[in-house]
Design an enzyme around this catalytic site. Sequence first.
Site, PDB file in Angstrom:
ATOM      1  N   GLU A 181       0.827  -1.213   0.000  1.00 24.43           N
ATOM      2  CA  GLU A 181       0.000   0.000   0.000  1.00 24.43           C
ATOM      3  C   GLU A 181       0.858   1.260   0.000  1.00 24.43           C
ATOM      4  O   GLU A 181       1.213   1.773   1.070  1.00 24.43           O
ATOM      5  CB  GLU A 181      -0.921   0.018   1.224  1.00 24.43           C
ATOM      6  N   GLU A 266      -6.188  -7.304  -0.694  1.00 27.22           N
ATOM      7  CA  GLU A 266      -6.419  -7.239   0.762  1.00 27.22           C
ATOM      8  C   GLU A 266      -7.741  -6.538   1.016  1.00 27.22           C
ATOM      9  O   GLU A 266      -8.017  -5.487   0.441  1.00 27.22           O
ATOM     10  CB  GLU A 266      -5.275  -6.464   1.442  1.00 27.22           C
TER      11      GLU A 266
HETATM   12  C1  IDC Z   1      -2.625  -3.934  10.508  1.00 29.90           C
HETATM   13  C2  IDC Z   1      -2.824  -5.097  11.460  1.00 29.90           C
HETATM   14  C3  IDC Z   1      -2.454  -4.668  12.850  1.00 29.90           C
HETATM   15  C4  IDC Z   1      -1.028  -4.142  12.846  1.00 29.90           C
HETATM   16  C5  IDC Z   1      -0.861  -3.039  11.812  1.00 29.90           C
HETATM   17  C6  IDC Z   1       0.593  -2.650  11.685  1.00 29.90           C
HETATM   18  O1  IDC Z   1      -4.144  -5.544  11.387  1.00 29.90           O
HETATM   19  O2  IDC Z   1      -2.564  -5.727  13.762  1.00 29.90           O
HETATM   20  O3  IDC Z   1      -0.692  -3.654  14.113  1.00 29.90           O
HETATM   21  O4  IDC Z   1      -1.313  -3.478  10.545  1.00 29.90           O
HETATM   22  O5  IDC Z   1       0.719  -1.364  11.313  1.00 29.90           O
HETATM   23  C7  IDC Z   1      -3.849  -2.241   5.893  1.00 29.90           C
HETATM   24  C8  IDC Z   1      -2.515  -2.856   5.879  1.00 29.90           C
HETATM   25  C9  IDC Z   1      -2.372  -3.891   6.965  1.00 29.90           C
HETATM   26  C10 IDC Z   1      -3.080  -3.448   8.215  1.00 29.90           C
HETATM   27  C11 IDC Z   1      -4.574  -3.391   7.904  1.00 29.90           C
HETATM   28  C12 IDC Z   1      -5.435  -3.014   9.100  1.00 29.90           C
HETATM   29  O6  IDC Z   1      -2.167  -3.395   4.622  1.00 29.90           O
HETATM   30  O7  IDC Z   1      -1.006  -4.053   7.227  1.00 29.90           O
HETATM   31  O8  IDC Z   1      -2.872  -4.417   9.212  1.00 29.90           O
HETATM   32  N1  IDC Z   1      -4.775  -2.434   6.831  1.00 29.90           N
HETATM   33  O9  IDC Z   1      -5.088  -1.749   9.574  1.00 29.90           O
HETATM   34  N2  IDC Z   1      -4.340  -1.416   4.987  1.00 29.90           N
HETATM   35  C13 IDC Z   1      -5.567  -1.023   5.368  1.00 29.90           C
HETATM   36  C14 IDC Z   1      -5.869  -1.671   6.546  1.00 29.90           C
END
Ligand code: IDC
Length: 455
Positions: A181, A266
Amino acid sequence: MKKIIPFKFIVFGFAFACILAGCAHQNNAPTQATKSSDQVVKKEEGLSRLSTTKNRIVDESGNPYIIKGISTHGLGWFPEILNQNSFDHFKNDFKLNTVRLALYTAENGGYCTDGNKKQLEQTLEKGIKLCQENEMYCVIDWHILSDQNPLDHLSESKEFFEKIAKQYGSSPNIIFEICNEPNGNTTWQDVCDYANQIIPIIRKYSNNLILVGTPNWSQDIDQAAQAPLDYENIAYTLHFYAATHKEDLRAKYKAVVDQIPIVVSEFGICDASGNGTIDEESANAWIRLLDQYDTGRILWNASNKEEASSILKPGTDMANWTLDDLSASGKWLLLQNKEHNQDQKQEEKADKTNDPVTVLKVNEWEKDEKQETQISIQITASQDLSTWTVDLEFDQPVQITDHWNCNAQASKNQIQLTSMDYNANLKKDQTLKDIGLIVKTNRKIDSSQIKAHLK
Ligand code: IDC
């Protein structure tokens, strides 16, 4: 048969396409994929190598292929999920065909920061092997996030993809996702500058599908559509979290879905933090839409972390979990498969019977205290037809909320569907699929109660 796109989207897509500027990127035709000597052995040889058309992912026979997958959480944080028991569930219970391996680059313990590189690589390899042994596609996800711009770790990325593509790139099940992302101030031009350096490295070893993230946390697919990259077998990623991203992002997707190949590499059914409320209504609206265009989707995430997006309840033993351990997100994913199975059974049944019209209930949900049902119709012509009409009779009054690839009119308990000019002509024994509608009723609809007549 060729996929038929709802007329309104064709018109919109065409109008949109007309105002788009051409792409200003260098022409780097893919080089021939070379066989890697140390290729891993390979129950996955049965898997079809995926590729792209102008706007779809297809298998080797040229049929649209829908990637249905689950993403791991960060490989450094939740490596225990990678075991045969998990893959049995992914494949046999959830009927998934893909696992995405999320290699965070910059977070705490990230591959390019303070993580244990060697250990992360071993975990990644374990995931790749499990995918191969279980005949599943494997997305190698270079999971940039807090590092915002993929150019930040360009040299590490070059080294990583050189190694991975060389080692695994000749396996048909490998899919490369080169930047999860891009966000912050990262522009599409930055992503292209990055992709134009990474893709040729992968192409030295592999012609497999490559997924490219788009700016604004992989939501600005419109920018990719305006200036796509100049390589074959590239798809662009769209990410959504159903409780946060709704009609606006769906509209953005619809506007470009026929211009470029898109994969939802995702998504979550909760909010964008990966936590918070679950919004099944929005999630189901997304899935219905993705289904209409055969767009692949991969759910975030397979772990037991205490957050709404995890498919397992907190504290679950990831080495040995059962379906009783599913969280609300996990149960939702399982239900997707049940509905899918029901459709498949009905489709198989339909193929065996000689009924000229088959009515399939694809999905249902509640809205404003009413029941909404998505119905798909198949027509098999027993003789050449130059126009067709299908009368549907329900056991209760019915209203139409949406319809595609047909004209539709409701009156009391009945709906009449008529052909569009582009699908009016049917040859004897030809089957027309992709006719669909969404109807609103007071009570749940049992599809076996819908009577259908072809005129
Ligand atoms: C989130 C995980 C969380 C972790 C965080 C790290 O769910 O546990 O602490 O990342 O920064 C994304 C990302 C993905 C995120 C997810 C939810 O690709 O890494 O995971 N998210 O926030 N993009 C939109 C949402």
